[in-house]
Design a protein around this motif. Structure first.
Motif, mmCIF file in Angstrom:
data_model
loop_
_atom_site.group_PDB
_atom_site.id
_atom_site.type_symbol
_atom_site.label_atom_id
_atom_site.label_comp_id
_atom_site.label_asym_id
_atom_site.label_seq_id
_atom_site.Cartn_x
_atom_site.Cartn_y
_atom_site.Cartn_z
ATOM 1 N N TYR A 98 -1.196 -21.025 63.406
ATOM 2 C CA TYR A 98 -1.888 -22.007 64.357
ATOM 3 C C TYR A 98 -2.895 -21.389 65.193
ATOM 4 C CZ TYR A 98 -3.187 -25.284 68.211
ATOM 5 O OH TYR A 98 -3.510 -26.058 68.995
ATOM 6 N N PHE A 119 -1.787 -37.717 56.220
ATOM 7 C CA PHE A 119 -0.304 -37.967 56.528
ATOM 8 C C PHE A 119 -0.194 -39.316 57.272
ATOM 9 C CE2 PHE A 119 0.310 -33.685 55.604
ATOM 10 C CZ PHE A 119 1.436 -33.549 55.001
ATOM 11 N N THR A 120 -1.418 -39.895 57.758
ATOM 12 C CA THR A 120 -0.945 -41.228 58.309
ATOM 13 C C THR A 120 -1.883 -42.379 57.507
ATOM 14 O OG1 THR A 120 -3.228 -41.019 59.450
ATOM 15 C CG2 THR A 120 -1.003 -40.536 60.541
ATOM 16 N N THR A 158 1.072 -28.490 73.072
ATOM 17 C CA THR A 158 -0.593 -28.448 73.365
ATOM 18 C C THR A 158 -0.667 -30.001 72.949
ATOM 19 O OG1 THR A 158 -0.679 -26.439 72.187
ATOM 20 C CG2 THR A 158 -2.753 -27.371 72.903
ATOM 21 N N GLU A 159 -0.358 -30.603 72.035
ATOM 22 C CA GLU A 159 -0.460 -31.926 71.454
ATOM 23 C C GLU A 159 -0.195 -32.727 72.559
ATOM 24 O OE1 GLU A 159 -2.643 -32.794 69.124
ATOM 25 O OE2 GLU A 159 -3.236 -30.781 68.562
ATOM 26 N N ALA A 182 3.723 -38.377 63.075
ATOM 27 C CA ALA A 182 3.481 -38.159 61.508
ATOM 28 C C ALA A 182 3.373 -36.481 61.196
ATOM 29 C CB ALA A 182 2.089 -38.754 60.936
ATOM 30 N N LEU A 183 2.670 -36.087 62.234
ATOM 31 C CA LEU A 183 2.625 -34.555 61.899
ATOM 32 C C LEU A 183 3.683 -33.527 62.455
ATOM 33 C CD1 LEU A 183 -1.219 -34.120 62.402
ATOM 34 C CD2 LEU A 183 -0.122 -34.832 60.162
ATOM 35 N N PHE A 184 4.083 -33.901 63.392
ATOM 36 C CA PHE A 184 5.098 -32.950 63.938
ATOM 37 C C PHE A 184 6.531 -33.510 64.349
ATOM 38 C CE2 PHE A 184 0.923 -32.402 65.752
ATOM 39 C CZ PHE A 184 0.718 -31.096 65.827
ATOM 40 N N ASN A 185 6.821 -34.637 63.722
ATOM 41 C CA ASN A 185 8.308 -35.226 63.996
ATOM 42 C C ASN A 185 8.886 -34.691 65.083
ATOM 43 O OD1 ASN A 185 8.170 -34.047 60.740
ATOM 44 N ND2 ASN A 185 8.579 -36.348 61.056
ATOM 45 N N GLN A 216 6.101 -31.291 55.981
ATOM 46 C CA GLN A 216 6.057 -31.064 57.193
ATOM 47 C C GLN A 216 5.311 -29.804 57.787
ATOM 48 O OE1 GLN A 216 6.226 -33.501 59.355
ATOM 49 N NE2 GLN A 216 6.783 -34.799 57.476
ATOM 50 N N THR A 218 3.480 -24.031 72.390
ATOM 51 C CA THR A 218 3.411 -24.217 70.935
ATOM 52 C C THR A 218 2.528 -25.205 70.603
ATOM 53 O OG1 THR A 218 5.147 -25.951 71.161
ATOM 54 C CG2 THR A 218 5.889 -23.632 70.877
ATOM 55 N N HIS A 219 2.205 -25.396 69.435
ATOM 56 C CA HIS A 219 1.130 -26.337 69.146
ATOM 57 C C HIS A 219 1.551 -27.832 69.437
ATOM 58 C CE1 HIS A 219 -1.072 -27.411 65.230
ATOM 59 N NE2 HIS A 219 -1.755 -28.084 66.440
ATOM 60 N N LEU A 220 2.796 -28.073 69.244
ATOM 61 C CA LEU A 220 3.131 -29.473 69.488
ATOM 62 C C LEU A 220 2.940 -29.688 71.096
ATOM 63 C CD1 LEU A 220 4.793 -32.172 69.176
ATOM 64 C CD2 LEU A 220 6.982 -30.899 69.122
ATOM 65 N N ARG A 250 -3.512 -43.924 68.223
ATOM 66 C CA ARG A 250 -3.681 -43.194 66.911
ATOM 67 C C ARG A 250 -3.121 -41.700 67.334
ATOM 68 N NH1 ARG A 250 -7.115 -42.120 62.188
ATOM 69 N NH2 ARG A 250 -5.361 -41.438 61.211
ATOM 70 N N GLU A 291 0.275 -41.909 66.828
ATOM 71 C CA GLU A 291 0.863 -42.163 65.526
ATOM 72 C C GLU A 291 0.713 -40.573 64.827
ATOM 73 O OE1 GLU A 291 -1.744 -44.480 63.214
ATOM 74 O OE2 GLU A 291 -0.859 -44.468 61.502
ATOM 75 N N ASN A 292 -0.512 -39.825 65.131
ATOM 76 C CA ASN A 292 -0.605 -38.650 64.568
ATOM 77 C C ASN A 292 0.518 -37.673 64.918
ATOM 78 O OD1 ASN A 292 -3.052 -39.485 63.000
ATOM 79 N ND2 ASN A 292 -4.128 -38.370 64.671
ATOM 80 N N ALA A 346 1.844 -30.447 57.494
ATOM 81 C CA ALA A 346 1.190 -31.423 58.642
ATOM 82 C C ALA A 346 1.145 -30.866 59.839
ATOM 83 C CB ALA A 346 2.371 -32.653 58.782
ATOM 84 N N ARG A 347 2.197 -29.933 60.290
ATOM 85 C CA ARG A 347 1.997 -29.142 61.632
ATOM 86 C C ARG A 347 1.090 -28.206 61.597
ATOM 87 N NH1 ARG A 347 8.069 -29.353 60.830
ATOM 88 N NH2 ARG A 347 7.687 -27.522 59.621
ATOM 89 N N GLU A 385 3.629 -21.157 64.141
ATOM 90 C CA GLU A 385 3.041 -20.939 65.585
ATOM 91 C C GLU A 385 1.908 -19.916 65.322
ATOM 92 O OE1 GLU A 385 2.464 -22.442 68.280
ATOM 93 O OE2 GLU A 385 3.876 -24.014 67.461
#
Lengths: 251, 224, 282
Positions: free
Chosen positions: A191, A234-235, B6-7, B67-70, A207, B2-4, B60, B63-64, A210-211, A188
């Motif tokens: 980021y 990653f895609t 936000t997404e 793929a990126l954050f599981n 991962q 957190t970043h996730l 998209r 998908e991202n 990716a994150r 975090e």
């Protein structure tokens, strides 16, 4: 826009071993770039080119251009100590000095000749805040840095690197020695840090790449196989070897 | 945040935007039908491209994120639900465009009496209400609102079912307008489909919020 | 013979040998303490020897030994630490390092009487220091040098490289890194080595024999070019060639006890310092 960092036909040899084979790379300011690839692929070596840490290794030869803000730093007349003040580095294992928390963060400042108490206090607080550690340690600044947890130690090391206000921060597997909770805190942090810094991070954890990253470079046996937006890598990786690696089919 | 988070928040905004875009398309299509406004119908057909583009974009994004954050648990359900809601909304957009196409082909306005008897306006406003409830449910993660949608869908189905006889009677009386009237029936079917799609969306929202699978559950109306 | 039995036999054997060593050590200590304790008194520690060293105290020998130890450390400590820093922090080539290490070990293996002769040849005669504190201190310093170098080098080696990298990574020069990071971290172990070498130096007789030690000098020195008495030499003298060996025997035991106490105190201090300072770094 000039890229923040760039390499042009970068070649690196450890004695007879050709460790980096003609890397052309560039990254813009305020981005996080992840370097991934199997062990021994050259990603850490590549990272260390940007603060010339490879100089410390016997028999290491670097050819080609390494540019930071357009200036070539692969120059034997360059003042390497000055370069390293502008390029922060965070290592694999948390390695705070066996000093107090305060003195750890103040170390780089003191090296720079800053000894004024008030300035030090201000800068130390600022760095600790940026590293999201201030709230946890503000009452214990005199305590030994060895007494805090591993995750806190690593954030302390990040604060120590940030205190001298570098513009580029290199991270060499910064979370490989940390537990998952500490890892996600550091992620975090990375980021958030890209608002102010350009970050290059080597990681074994795909991962994590990716994150945290905007761009990802995949290295394999000294070559940069693919370099693209992280979402693309990653895609929809363009090269099969990259796909095999990120899907865990080899390496 | 957190970043996730936000997404995920961005994705939520995208889906809400898609809801509103498609709802507008539907409103316009009914309006063009009632007023025989062919320009409006053309506008709908043109805007359908935007709906399609938006659908691809959201696909998209989903998908991202995967793929990126599981993402896991509620986050994963949210992404899956969003992915499917996205596709339901796109099909709803298709239905709005379908209505607009009929409007373009039609030579005359429908008899106001007939429209009133068919309760077309009622059907439309119920469908619209379903969308509103779903938006509110999705935005606030409030599944109780989504659960209201199924009953409304029954109302839409009932109107659709009743329309069969009414239109059949009309055709018998006006055999020369048979095609015209069959088109009307098709439009009603499309509206009925909108209701079904909203019910599907409500299922997805309940899946996301309560981790409860209602799909293919024959008794689910009794459970609510 | 089954394995268990043979294991048992060897284990018992080793245990007996270890026990024997402890017994020997304690018998020596006990013997000296038993015989020496009788003469130890405040006067014994603070008075000049009298009556041909058969009576009185050993004050000048104690002072002499302390001065010689201090003098030798003033020389050996900076030189030894500097040499160790050079070897461990600056020399990169492995063969050069290995050569220097070999030389250091050789120096450590030189018999102390040879150091004494060398000291006499160089400091006493060549440099015209005469039999003096400075000549003796330098000779003892040379003797202590390999120990100081070795322990300092070990102490520096134990400092994790990640600390050096962290410091260099922050833009510190090598010298700054050594001064601010490496040495402070290695400090407890360096001090331990220093104190151990003090223990070693304070007990040496041969190197001071030809360079400083006075047979009988019942007064304190005034300058570094004076001679002094020293405990080990004093012990040697009254035990072998004194005016009346039988009468001065109790004094010899007392002197031995004082000498052993100094060495023991040094060793205990070393381990205390290592524990206390070592903990601070954890």
């Amino acid at each position: 826009m000039t890229p923040k960092i760039e390499t042009k036909n970068l070649q690196l040899y450890y004695g007879a071993h050709h460790a980096l084979k003609g890397i052309d790379f560039s990254a813009n300011a305020n981005t996080v770039t992840a370097l991934i690839g199997p062990s021994g692929c050259g990603k850490s070596t590549f990272l260390r080119c940007f603060n010339r840490m490879n100089d410390l290794i016997d028999g290491c030869e670097v050819e080609g251009q390494i540019l930071i803000d357009g200036m070539n730093i692969n120059d034997k007349y360059l003042n390497v100590d000055e370069l390293r003040k502008k390029v922060g580095m965070v290592f694999q294992k948390p390695n705070p000095f066996p000093k107090s928390i305060f003195e750890n963060v103040a170390y780089g400042l003191r090296i720079n000749g800053i000894n004024d108490k008030k300035t030090l206090e201000e800068k130390v607080e600022k760095a600790l805040r940026q590293a999201a550690l201030w709230e946890e340690v503000k009452d214990n600044l005199k305590k030994s840095a060895m007494s805090i947890s591993g995750g806190q130690q690593q954030r302390l090391c990040i604060a120590r690197a940030l205190a001298v206000e570098p513009s580029l921060v290199l991270m060499d597997e910064p979370t490989s020695a940390l537990d998952p909770i500490s890892t996600s805190k550091v992620e975090e942090l990375i980021y958030q840090l890209k608002e102010k810094y350009t970050i290059l991070i080597v990681t074994h954890n795909m991962q994590q790449a990716a994150r945290v990253s905007d761009r990802t470079a995949f290295f394999y046996i000294g070559e940069m196989i693919e370099y693209n937006d992280t979402t693309e890598i990653f895609t929809n990786p363009k090269i099969e070897r990259t796909q095999n690696y990120i899907t865990g089919r080899f390496g | 945040m957190t970043h996730l988070e936000t997404e995920l928040d961005k994705l939520k905004g995208d889906i809400t935007g898609m809801f509103i875009l498609v709802q507008k398309q539907l409103n316009k299509s009914i309006q063009s039908l009632l007023t025989m406004d062919k320009d409006l119908a053309r506008e709908i057909i043109a805007a359908e491209k935007r709906v399609n583009a938006e659908e691809l974009k959201i696909d998209r994004v989903c998908e991202n994120i995967v793929a990126l954050f599981n993402p896991v648990a509620v986050d994963l359900r949210f992404v899956f639900a969003s992915f499917k809601i996205n596709s339901h909304l796109e099909r709803m957009g298709d239905n709005a465009k379908g209505i607009a196409r009929y409007v373009l082909e039609m030579s005359e306005k429908f008899d106001a009496d007939l429209i009133a008897k068919l309760q077309l306006q009622e059907m439309f406003s119920v469908a619209n209400k379903m969308i509103d409830e779903n938006i509110a449910a999705f935005e606030n993660g409030d599944s109780s609102k989504a659960r209201l949608v199924f009953e409304m869908d029954e109302r839409v189905d009932a109107i659709n079912f009743a329309a069969n006889n009414i239109v059949a009677d009309y055709i018998k009386a006006n055999t020369d307008k048979a095609i015209h009237l069959l088109n009307l029936m098709s439009i009603i079917r499309k509206l009925e489909r909108v209701g079904d799609l909203q019910a599907n969306i409500a299922e997805e929202i309940i899946f996301y919020v309560d981790a409860e699978v209602l799909k293919h559950d024959k008794n689910f109306h009794n459970k609510i | 013979m089954n394995k268990r039995l043979s294991q048992k036999i060897f284990f018992t054997l080793f245990r007996l040998i270890s026990l024997m060593i402890v017994i020997v050590l304690f018998s020596i200590l006990g013997f000296i303490v038993f015989n020496g304790a009788k003469v130890i008194s405040w006067n014994f520690l603070t008075q000049m020897p009298t009556d041909g060293m058969t009576k009185g105290g050993i004050y000048p020998a104690i002072v002499g030994t302390l001065i010689l130890v201090l003098g030798s450390m003033i020389f050996a400590f900076p030189v030894g630490v500097a040499a160790a820093i050079y070897m461990n922090e600056y020399v990169k080539e492995v063969p050069a390092k290995r050569f220097m290490r070999l030389m250091t070990s050789n120096l450590a293996g030189v018999p102390s009487i040879v150091f004494g002769l060398f000291g006499m040849a160089l400091f006493v005669n060549q440099l015209h220091f005469g039999d003096s504190i400075i000549a003796g201190s330098l000779t003892l310093g040379l003797l202590a040098l390999p120990v100081v170098i070795r322990t300092t080098e070990e102490a520096l080696k134990q400092v994790d490289d990640s600390f050096r990298l962290a410091s260099i990574g922050l833009g510190a020069t090598k010298l700054q890194t050594i001064g601010k990071v490496t040495l402070p971290i290695a400090f407890p172990n360096i001090i331990t080595g220093l104190i151990l070498s003090i223990g070693r130096v304070s007990g040496e007789t041969a190197p001071i024999l030809f360079t400083v030690a006075a047979y009988f000098l019942p007064k304190l020195p005034h300058s570094i070019f004076d001679q002094v008495m020293a405990l080990p030499y004093h012990l040697y003298v009254i035990a072998t060639s004194g005016t009346n060996i039988t009468e001065s025997r109790p004094i010899a035991y007392g002197t031995a006890l004082v000498l052993i106490s100094i060495v023991l105190i040094c060793n205990i201090t070393a381990s205390v310092i290592r524990n206390v300072l070592g903990k601070r770094n954890k």
